[in-house]
Write a protein that holds these residues in place. Structure first.
Motif, PDB file in Angstrom:
ATOM      1  N   GLU A  12      21.083 -49.283   9.083  1.00 24.04           N
ATOM      2  CA  GLU A  12      21.669 -48.805   7.833  1.00 24.04           C
ATOM      3  C   GLU A  12      22.769 -47.776   8.099  1.00 24.04           C
ATOM      4  O   GLU A  12      23.839 -47.819   7.495  1.00 24.04           O
ATOM      5  CB  GLU A  12      20.606 -48.210   6.915  1.00 24.04           C
ATOM      6  CG  GLU A  12      21.200 -47.881   5.568  1.00 24.04           C
ATOM      7  CD  GLU A  12      20.339 -47.017   4.697  1.00 24.04           C
ATOM      8  OE1 GLU A  12      20.420 -47.208   3.491  1.00 24.04           O
ATOM      9  OE2 GLU A  12      19.636 -46.139   5.222  1.00 24.04           O
TER      10      GLU A  12
ATOM     11  N   ARG B 290      16.646 -48.026   9.768  1.00 20.85           N
ATOM     12  CA  ARG B 290      17.438 -46.793   9.608  1.00 20.85           C
ATOM     13  C   ARG B 290      18.663 -46.782  10.510  1.00 20.85           C
ATOM     14  O   ARG B 290      19.748 -46.362  10.112  1.00 20.85           O
ATOM     15  CB  ARG B 290      16.569 -45.566   9.861  1.00 20.85           C
ATOM     16  CG  ARG B 290      15.605 -45.281   8.747  1.00 20.85           C
ATOM     17  CD  ARG B 290      14.785 -44.068   9.050  1.00 20.85           C
ATOM     18  NE  ARG B 290      13.943 -43.735   7.918  1.00 20.85           N
ATOM     19  CZ  ARG B 290      12.942 -42.888   7.982  1.00 20.85           C
ATOM     20  NH1 ARG B 290      12.661 -42.271   9.118  1.00 20.85           N
ATOM     21  NH2 ARG B 290      12.215 -42.635   6.916  1.00 20.85           N
TER      22      ARG B 290
ATOM     23  N   ILE C 227      10.892 -49.807  10.417  1.00 22.20           N
ATOM     24  CA  ILE C 227      11.688 -48.858   9.632  1.00 22.20           C
ATOM     25  C   ILE C 227      12.688 -48.096  10.499  1.00 22.20           C
ATOM     26  O   ILE C 227      13.787 -47.774  10.033  1.00 22.20           O
ATOM     27  CB  ILE C 227      10.784 -47.892   8.828  1.00 22.20           C
ATOM     28  CG1 ILE C 227      11.585 -47.143   7.758  1.00 22.20           C
ATOM     29  CG2 ILE C 227      10.061 -46.925   9.731  1.00 22.20           C
ATOM     30  CD1 ILE C 227      12.083 -47.988   6.651  1.00 22.20           C
ATOM     31  N   ASP C 228      12.347 -47.835  11.752  1.00 22.17           N
ATOM     32  CA  ASP C 228      13.288 -47.135  12.638  1.00 22.17           C
ATOM     33  C   ASP C 228      14.520 -47.994  12.917  1.00 22.17           C
ATOM     34  O   ASP C 228      15.651 -47.499  12.885  1.00 22.17           O
ATOM     35  CB  ASP C 228      12.604 -46.751  13.956  1.00 22.17           C
ATOM     36  CG  ASP C 228      11.538 -45.691  13.759  1.00 22.17           C
ATOM     37  OD1 ASP C 228      11.687 -44.858  12.834  1.00 22.17           O
ATOM     38  OD2 ASP C 228      10.543 -45.701  14.512  1.00 22.17           O
TER      39      ASP C 228
END
Length: 150
Positions: A50, A47, A43-44
């Protein structure tokens, strides 16, 4: 005089009530579709990618706020959102993340051998056997290389 003030108050109240229900289209503030982390991406990393892709998409539509871009180019907000989304999807896909696709493309299944050759049958007749089915030959030329895992 009192009647005019009452009418004016009623008109103003009506206008304010209607304007509260009205929304004005705004510039894209983010992507309009779902993107999921790619296989092996945490997820890091998602992010960070993104944020980078949001910036990239903003630059692709002019690098200004959406309202400034729409005013300068007379583009519709819908067109700007579509361009933003395309740039965002391309960026996220290039970084190895999963983007939505329409339909399902599953090439792992074998062709259905129960298909009849419709070109050799006429209405009212039937094919002699399903074993006569011959798949068409592959296209001529050199096939493209397989996708890389980069």
């Amino acid at each position: 005089m009192k009647t005019n003030i009452l009418r004016l108050s009623t008109v103003l109240a009506s206008v304010m009530a209607l304007s509260a229900c009205t929304t004005f289209p705004t510039f894209p503030t983010g992507p309009g579709m779902l993107v999921l982390p790619g296989t092996g991406k945490n997820i890091d990393q998602f992010r960070l990618d993104e944020a980078d892709c949001r910036q990239y998409a903003t630059v692709q539509i002019g690098g200004k706020t959406a309202n400034e871009t729409a005013a300068n180019n007379e583009d519709s907000v819908i067109n700007l959102q579509m361009r933003y989304d395309f740039a965002y999807q391309q960026c996220m896909y290039a970084k190895g993340h999963r983007i939505p696709v329409m339909g399902r493309m599953d090439y792992s299944q074998k062709p259905d051998r129960n298909l009849k050759d419709v070109s050799s049958t006429t209405p009212g007749s039937s094919s002699s056997s399903n074993d006569d089915f011959t798949p068409p030959p592959p296209p001529s030329g050199t096939p493209p290389p397989p996708p890389s895992d980069d």
